[in-house]
Motif scaffolding. Sequence first.
Motif, PDB file in Angstrom:
ATOM      1  N   THR A 117     -97.895 -29.995  25.523  1.00 23.97           N
ATOM      2  CA  THR A 117     -98.786 -29.487  26.737  1.00 23.97           C
ATOM      3  C   THR A 117     -99.205 -28.024  26.104  1.00 23.97           C
ATOM      4  OG1 THR A 117     -96.628 -28.600  27.163  1.00 23.97           O
ATOM      5  CG2 THR A 117     -97.348 -30.486  28.673  1.00 23.97           C
ATOM      6  N   HIS A 133     -97.330 -36.155  24.486  1.00 18.42           N
ATOM      7  CA  HIS A 133     -95.973 -35.320  24.277  1.00 18.42           C
ATOM      8  C   HIS A 133     -96.303 -34.063  24.233  1.00 18.42           C
ATOM      9  CE1 HIS A 133     -93.710 -38.985  24.364  1.00 18.42           C
ATOM     10  NE2 HIS A 133     -94.451 -39.535  23.471  1.00 18.42           N
ATOM     11  N   GLY A 137     -86.096 -32.900  26.890  1.00 20.71           N
ATOM     12  CA  GLY A 137     -85.834 -31.897  27.871  1.00 20.71           C
ATOM     13  C   GLY A 137     -84.670 -31.138  27.784  1.00 20.71           C
ATOM     14  N   THR A 168     -87.270 -28.718  25.407  1.00 19.52           N
ATOM     15  CA  THR A 168     -88.030 -27.906  26.350  1.00 19.52           C
ATOM     16  C   THR A 168     -87.774 -28.305  27.672  1.00 19.52           C
ATOM     17  OG1 THR A 168     -89.983 -29.334  25.920  1.00 19.52           O
ATOM     18  CG2 THR A 168     -90.073 -27.111  24.601  1.00 19.52           C
ATOM     19  N   PRO A 169     -88.063 -27.407  28.778  1.00 17.16           N
ATOM     20  CA  PRO A 169     -87.833 -27.732  30.254  1.00 17.16           C
ATOM     21  C   PRO A 169     -88.803 -28.832  30.422  1.00 17.16           C
ATOM     22  CG  PRO A 169     -88.089 -25.017  29.774  1.00 17.16           C
ATOM     23  CD  PRO A 169     -88.238 -25.849  28.671  1.00 17.16           C
ATOM     24  N   SER A 170     -89.788 -29.072  29.902  1.00 19.79           N
ATOM     25  CA  SER A 170     -91.019 -29.944  30.207  1.00 19.79           C
ATOM     26  C   SER A 170     -90.608 -31.329  29.580  1.00 19.79           C
ATOM     27  CB  SER A 170     -92.327 -29.488  30.006  1.00 19.79           C
ATOM     28  OG  SER A 170     -92.590 -29.516  28.559  1.00 19.79           O
ATOM     29  N   GLY A 171     -89.891 -31.364  28.356  1.00 21.25           N
ATOM     30  CA  GLY A 171     -89.636 -32.302  27.534  1.00 21.25           C
ATOM     31  C   GLY A 171     -90.971 -32.708  26.744  1.00 21.25           C
ATOM     32  N   THR A 172     -91.794 -31.772  26.543  1.00 20.30           N
ATOM     33  CA  THR A 172     -92.938 -32.174  25.637  1.00 20.30           C
ATOM     34  C   THR A 172     -92.717 -30.774  24.661  1.00 20.30           C
ATOM     35  OG1 THR A 172     -94.322 -30.307  27.078  1.00 20.30           O
ATOM     36  CG2 THR A 172     -94.337 -32.733  27.754  1.00 20.30           C
ATOM     37  N   GLY A 211     -84.580 -25.178  27.281  1.00 12.07           N
ATOM     38  CA  GLY A 211     -85.554 -24.426  26.491  1.00 12.07           C
ATOM     39  C   GLY A 211     -84.741 -23.195  25.790  1.00 12.07           C
ATOM     40  N   GLU A 247     -94.231 -27.646  23.799  1.00 14.19           N
ATOM     41  CA  GLU A 247     -94.751 -26.701  24.485  1.00 14.19           C
ATOM     42  C   GLU A 247     -95.623 -25.910  23.649  1.00 14.19           C
ATOM     43  OE1 GLU A 247     -92.034 -25.013  27.537  1.00 14.19           O
ATOM     44  OE2 GLU A 247     -91.732 -27.002  28.438  1.00 14.19           O
TER      45      GLU A 247
END
Length: 729
Positions: A250, A248, A343, A572-576, A346, A578
């Motif tokens: 990045t 989860h 997600g 966040t855009p990545s769903g992680t 962001g 960040e």
Amino acid sequence: MRTAYRTCPLCEAACGLELTVADGEVVAARGDREHVFSHGFVCPKGATFGQLSGDPDRLSRPLVRRDGRHVEVEWDEAFAAIEAGLVPIAKRYGRDAVGLYVGNPNAHTMSGGLYLAPLLKAVGSRNIFSASTVDQMPKHVSCGYLFGHPLTIPVPDLDRTDLLLMLGANPWESNGSLATAADFPGRLKAIQARGGRFIVVDPRRTRTAEHADEHLFIRPGTDAFLLFGIVHTLFAEDLVDLGRLAGHVTGVEQVRDLAAGFPPERVTAACDVPAERIRGLARELAAAPTAAVYGRIGTCTVEFGTLTSWLVDVVNVLTGNLDRPGGVMFPLAPHLRPNSRPGGKGFRGGRWHSRVRGLPEVKGELPVATLADEIETPGDGQIRALITVAGNPVLSTPNSGRLDRALGGLDFMVSVDPYLNETTRHADVVLPPADSTRKGHYDFAFLALSVRNFAAYSPPVLPPDPAGMDECDILARLVLLVTGRGAGADPTTLHEALLTQALEKAGAAGKRHLVSGDGPAERLLDVALRAGAYGDGFGARPGGLSLDRLLASPHGVDLGPLQPRVPEVLKTPSGTVELYVPEIGDEASRLRGALDRHRADLVLIGRRHLRSNNSWGHNVPALVKGRDRCTLQVHPADAARLALADGGEAQVTSRAGGLSARVEVTDRVMPGVVSLPHGWGHDLPGTRIAVAAAHPGVNSNLLTDELVVDPLSGNSVLNGIPVEVKAVG
Ligand SMILES: Nc1nc2c(c(=O)[nH]1)N[C@H]1C(S)=C(S)[C@@H](COP(=O)(O)OP(=O)(O)OC[C@H]3O[C@@H](n4cnc5c(=O)[nH]c(N)nc54)[C@H](O)[C@@H]3O)O[C@H]1N2
Ligand SMILES: Nc1nc2c(c(=O)[nH]1)N[C@H]1C(S)=C(S)[C@@H](COP(=O)(O)OP(=O)(O)OC[C@H]3O[C@@H](n4cnc5c(=O)[nH]c(N)nc54)[C@H](O)[C@@H]3O)O[C@H]1N2
Ligand code: SF4
Ligand SMILES: [Mo]
């Protein structure tokens, strides 16, 4: 005589008070022993709840300035004066000509939580400022980057942690911030009682530091070096372990690269924490069964505020302590709902920039450090009229001497405030809201920052004063006034429109007949609670929360310890999570460049006292009695070097200004550091705060510099100010 229960609105701890009411007055306040969260805790400020509400200097009628003097008028006359003064300015010069400054107590009122946003929207100006940019804005930005939303802020799980590292926080005096924890000191002692530890990093040996297992002095403004040293060690010694967050997160590799430039040997000279101790902290945080790093004012109101706030949570992530019991966790407030899935868009700051200095917008507002520029500098978009709501920027913002002068040059000013004080004395119209005994209370802000999930609502303790006005009505009438519906418009129109909107948003458009609540704020709260995470779904989930359920629970409803919320909570855009964004990379490079920067001989920091409340507690005799607290603390070695005597006067000067203060020689501050509290300086003419004026103190923000800000958040730098100190006489 009767007993009433009410949440204390004075700080973020949200304690339950037990009030004694006699003859239409609150005559005593003590801790509510049955309260589900505070269990009877109360501090000296909460104990003065009655005196504060009954303060004879508190305004009960609006004031209008005539021939340089403030005179009492009826409400309709006050709103008519605002319409005549404000509306033509917006018409002639555009919306940006009207600025707004909204202060800290808005976070402690229902009107602030519900009616401020509509007011800001109605005015439609880009010149919006708040106390957030002299406070926690760096944390909003760093959490925005990391978790995708600036309000997604993790709090230390105080009641379960084994090791707490606290930087720039003094909850023994402040009772905690961005971590709602009634009886914070008791919760810290409980860590020790169960065999855990807490460590304090602070340029002062505070009361919190005295109780800690360890106190490390740090050079003001350098926590980012210390924290990067810890991150460096975590990587160098292979101590990084994301735990259940693996998968989860990045950006770990980019963080490793950034930290490469900050080995403990390299940062120690900048922050004054020994390299071996930095490594030790990294090892201890990694090895502890659970650990939490928590940073507050001292990590935010500094030049690298966003980077420092980011590093706090980076350490939490890298040691596997984010989102696990005993680490740092995300509360789930009763008026909110969990996200349907991870997600989102962001977070992005800098969607527009301030006119004069080009400082970035964040969360829809501009840095208050540039408010004076925007008032003083002619041209399109210049602020000519100002609205303040619950703020005292003349004492609370940097280079406030300049701001004080700038406010004097406005064409028109309105203040919603119960006092005629250092700021509101500039207002053409002052609108005083009903005091806390006459309004309901629910903590929209702080229940979302609580170290344990709970809910509490307090109804008004006393009936409305027929001559007074509730703050929801005041703000609603301002909204209607600035949108052209007239000074006399009925606020009910707006109350009803907001309720309709709230019901629609909650997917409950047809449920209007089910909503309960005596006031407009109460009805909006009922909708939010019933549609919220623990709500009764308007009857679909019997036993769930509603306003009625809270009314029947005067000591609050406990909702249990915090629960893991990753990944659902991530927007966040990545769903992680960040860890890396380019903005942070740039700040890390700038920090590298600061490693060998010249060090000023003497820097100024602030401090808080248990009996203070920023700038406005000082009109209550019980809170100002005793020795003068507004002293300049100086280390004995510096005092000797500068020939300063304990109890003598010193002249303090900075780039921004100067003042004279009484010296207190003490080894509580580290060498090279002097400390002066903020919120004082009550000797300005034209105010009506007799007790405070008799204990004026000096305004430390005459020294803080409005030209230096944390670049990513625009937050003011209020700690680590280079100063010169000379003995007087
Ligand atoms: N040097 C230095 N400066 C600092 C700080 C520091 O640590 N050092 N701390 C900063 C921080 S964290 C903060 S939050 C800011 C605070 O900055 P501000 O919010 O500007 O100032 P306060 O002193 O909280 O003033 C609150 C105002 O609200 C009014 N008020 C009280 N209750 C109500 C109410 O119910 N309704 C309305 N409408 N008005 C009300 C009071 O009379 C007062 O005028 O100061 C900042 N300034
Ligand atoms: N009694 C009282 N309680 C309050 C308030 C009040 O005015 N009085 N104000 C309320 C508000 S608005 C807020 S935001 C909270 C704030 O709550 P806290 O953040 O707990 O506030 P402080 O007590 O100012 O603690 C900040 C500490 O940071 C230290 N410090 C200064 N510079 C640095 C630095 O560069 N690095 C490190 N590591 N430490 C540094 C200071 O010495 C101080 O001990 O308190 C709230 N509670
Ligand atoms: S700690 Fe804060 S909330 Fe609790 S009684 Fe004191 S001022 Fe009120
Ligand atoms: Mo604050």
